[in-house]
Design a protein around this motif. Structure first.
Motif, PDB file in Angstrom:
ATOM      1  N   THR A  68       0.842  -1.168   0.035  1.00  0.00           N
ATOM      2  CA  THR A  68       0.043  -0.014  -0.068  1.00  0.00           C
ATOM      3  C   THR A  68       0.652   1.099   0.006  1.00  0.00           C
ATOM      4  N   ARG A  82       2.665   1.439   3.520  1.00  0.00           N
ATOM      5  CA  ARG A  82       3.669   0.770   3.888  1.00  0.00           C
ATOM      6  C   ARG A  82       5.034   1.045   2.817  1.00  0.00           C
ATOM      7  N   GLU A  85      -7.849   2.155  10.597  1.00  0.00           N
ATOM      8  CA  GLU A  85      -7.982   1.911   9.228  1.00  0.00           C
ATOM      9  C   GLU A  85      -6.877   2.348   8.226  1.00  0.00           C
ATOM     10  N   ASP A  86      -6.844   3.608   8.332  1.00  0.00           N
ATOM     11  CA  ASP A  86      -6.061   4.269   7.562  1.00  0.00           C
ATOM     12  C   ASP A  86      -4.256   4.444   8.034  1.00  0.00           C
ATOM     13  N   THR A 139      -0.581   2.986   9.358  1.00  0.00           N
ATOM     14  CA  THR A 139       0.701   2.235   8.863  1.00  0.00           C
ATOM     15  C   THR A 139       1.655   2.215  10.059  1.00  0.00           C
ATOM     16  N   ASP A 162      -0.454  -2.893   9.564  1.00  0.00           N
ATOM     17  CA  ASP A 162      -1.658  -1.981   9.343  1.00  0.00           C
ATOM     18  C   ASP A 162      -2.745  -2.751   9.927  1.00  0.00           C
ATOM     19  N   SER A 163      -3.988  -1.907   9.837  1.00  0.00           N
ATOM     20  CA  SER A 163      -5.083  -2.670  10.390  1.00  0.00           C
ATOM     21  C   SER A 163      -5.538  -3.985   9.663  1.00  0.00           C
ATOM     22  N   ASP A 164      -4.941  -4.359   8.739  1.00  0.00           N
ATOM     23  CA  ASP A 164      -5.505  -5.552   8.237  1.00  0.00           C
ATOM     24  C   ASP A 164      -4.278  -6.712   8.642  1.00  0.00           C
ATOM     25  N   THR A 165      -3.476  -6.367   9.411  1.00  0.00           N
ATOM     26  CA  THR A 165      -2.264  -7.392   9.816  1.00  0.00           C
ATOM     27  C   THR A 165      -2.962  -8.375  10.738  1.00  0.00           C
ATOM     28  N   GLU A 212      -5.850 -10.715  11.891  1.00  0.00           N
ATOM     29  CA  GLU A 212      -7.058 -11.105  11.846  1.00  0.00           C
ATOM     30  C   GLU A 212      -7.715 -11.697  13.001  1.00  0.00           C
ATOM     31  N   HIS A 217       4.259 -10.959   5.014  1.00  0.00           N
ATOM     32  CA  HIS A 217       3.758  -9.491   4.560  1.00  0.00           C
ATOM     33  C   HIS A 217       4.087  -8.514   5.730  1.00  0.00           C
ATOM     34  N   SER A 218       4.762  -8.986   6.665  1.00  0.00           N
ATOM     35  CA  SER A 218       4.802  -8.229   7.703  1.00  0.00           C
ATOM     36  C   SER A 218       6.368  -7.952   8.243  1.00  0.00           C
TER      37      SER A 218
END
Ligand SMILES: O=C(O)C(=O)CO
Length: 440
Positions: A13, A16, A369-370, A372, A393-396, A398, A419-420
């Protein structure tokens, strides 16, 4: 330039991508090749270091000694800057390269090793016969405490290892840890300055210590020490560490006045010593800030001295991200908020973790949400892991329950994935942690 493994995957993103660009610029700005070339210059018989000038007339020997995670790069740069004027030297580092005039010796971190003991003996030999016509350049960089062990009389390497390990596991902060180490080894706590006296000593430090306390960076080999044997005992008590018998005996003997204290500020061994901090956490923050500004973000430095338990400091960063979004304070988005310092973790399990991974994962559970967040140790080794840190980020996260369980067993890297996780390998510098919070 430092390279981040797998950067294309990590930078999925805009937030990121910006966070990683800032991390890279921060680490690069603090690397020794860049820093030493900017601040050390030889001009005939004049050696310029930052704003100071040293007259080398009458100096017939220049010896460069020291250690730490950035020492190899500082040694390379000094060999270039000083050329033939440099007589000899030795540095102890985790990943030694091939030196020209400065020997590169292997040592180990965070727990000292026999290799480090041997390397420190070589430094001792090079400096022991220094006189008024010698200039000793001390290379002092973070990690030096473990890399330059030099056990004091009656203390074995095993004693040093056990004590260091126990204090690290208890989450001891660096000033406290080093108060103990300074009273168990000979080159720390001003010991190198003492050994080099009456030579002139010019010390070049890369600080990985919040506040740049020279007596704490690598346990202050060339700095006056105000800590005491009694304080070292108090540290062990505070962190619930029961040390090996020889350690307790030495500290108790010192506290009873039966051993000489480490040299303090009025000690004449420091009459010809000058310490320079060439790079610190702010060096990295400023370079990161420039990159963010170039990319059109408003920027703000939260603090270069954030410390304390990683998962707690992480929540403060989450709160700042929320505030930026909600009220535009301390700045409005798109914003990059930077911080440095040194977070610590209290080890609770035997998973794979580190202060930066724990910081990132604890934040990821609650990040808006916005936002990182990238958190790295600028040396490329977060705690005792092989990773530099993480970008989240907020998706990391789950599964918040599983993430919390990972934090509770000190297994942040076990939860985070490709991814992190940020992996750079050893970066050759060490100016503490760098965090980049991007709020779009
Ligand atoms: O003491 C050390 O070795 C540290 O890393 C702090 O400078």
């Amino acid at each position: 330039m430092v390279s981040i493994e797998n950067e294309d995957t990590l930078a999925s993103t805009r937030g990121r991508e910006t966070a990683l660009a800032c991390v890279r610029a921060g680490i690069d700005a603090a690397r020794p090749g860049h820093v030493v070339t900017e601040s050390v210059r030889l001009d005939g018989d004049r050696l310029h270091v930052a704003d100071a000038t040293y007259d080398l007339t009458g100096v017939d020997r220049i010896v460069a000694v020291g250690g730490g995670k950035a020492a190899d790069g500082v040694a390379d740069a000094l060999e270039t800057v000083l050329g033939d004027r440099l007589s000899a030297g030795a540095v102890v580092t985790p990943e030694p390269s091939e030196g020209k005039r400065i020997e590169r010796l292997q040592g180990d971190h965070p727990v000292p090793s026999q290799a480090g003991v041997d390397g420190t003996e070589r430094i001792h030999d090079l400096v022991a016969d220094a006189d008024e016509r010698t200039l000793v350049i001390a290379i002092i960089t973070g990690g030096g405490s473990a890399l330059l062990p030099a056990p004091a009389d009656g203390i074995s390497l095993d004693d040093l290892q056990t004590t260091t390990d126990a204090l690290l596991d208890a989450g001891a902060e660096i000033g406290a840890l080093n108060a103990v180490r300074k009273h168990l080894s000979t080159l720390k706590g001003g010991g190198l300055a003492d050994l080099a006296s009456p030579a002139t000593v010019v010390s070049l430090a890369f600080s990985d210590v919040v506040g740049n306390d020279l007596s704490v960076i690598a346990s202050g080999p060339t700095a006056p020490d105000e800590s005491t044997y009694a304080e070292a005992l108090e540290v062990l008590e505070r962190y619930g560490v029961d040390p090996p018998a020889a350690v307790r005996e030495r500290l108790e003997a010192g506290a009873a006045g039966d051993l000489p204290e480490t040299p303090g500020p009025d000690d004449p061994v420091f009459d010809r010593v000058t310490n320079h901090v060439l790079a610190d956490g702010f060096t990295a923050i400023e370079a990161a800030r420039e990159v963010a500004a170039d990319r059109g973000y408003d920027t703000c430095v939260l603090s270069s001295s954030v410390r304390g338990e990683a998962r707690e400091a992480a929540l403060t960063h989450v709160a700042v991200a929320e505030e930026v979004g909600a009220t535009g304070n301390p700045i409005s988005g798109p914003a990059v908020v930077l911080s440095g310092g040194e977070a610590t973790v209290t080890v609770r399990g035997d998973g794979e973790g580190g202060p930066n991974a724990e910081f990132a994962l604890a934040a990821a559970i609650e990040l808006p949400e916005d936002a990182t967040l990238a958190c790295v140790d600028t040396d490329g080794r977060d705690g005792s892991s092989d990773f530099a840190g993480a970008v989240v980020d907020s998706d990391t996260v789950e599964d918040a329950k599983a993430a919390r369980a990972a934090l509770d067993s000190s297994d942040a890297y076990g939860y985070l994935d490709g991814h992190s996780i940020i992996s750079t390998g050893a970066t050759g510098t060490n100016v503490n942690d760098l965090r980049v919070l991007v709020v779009e």
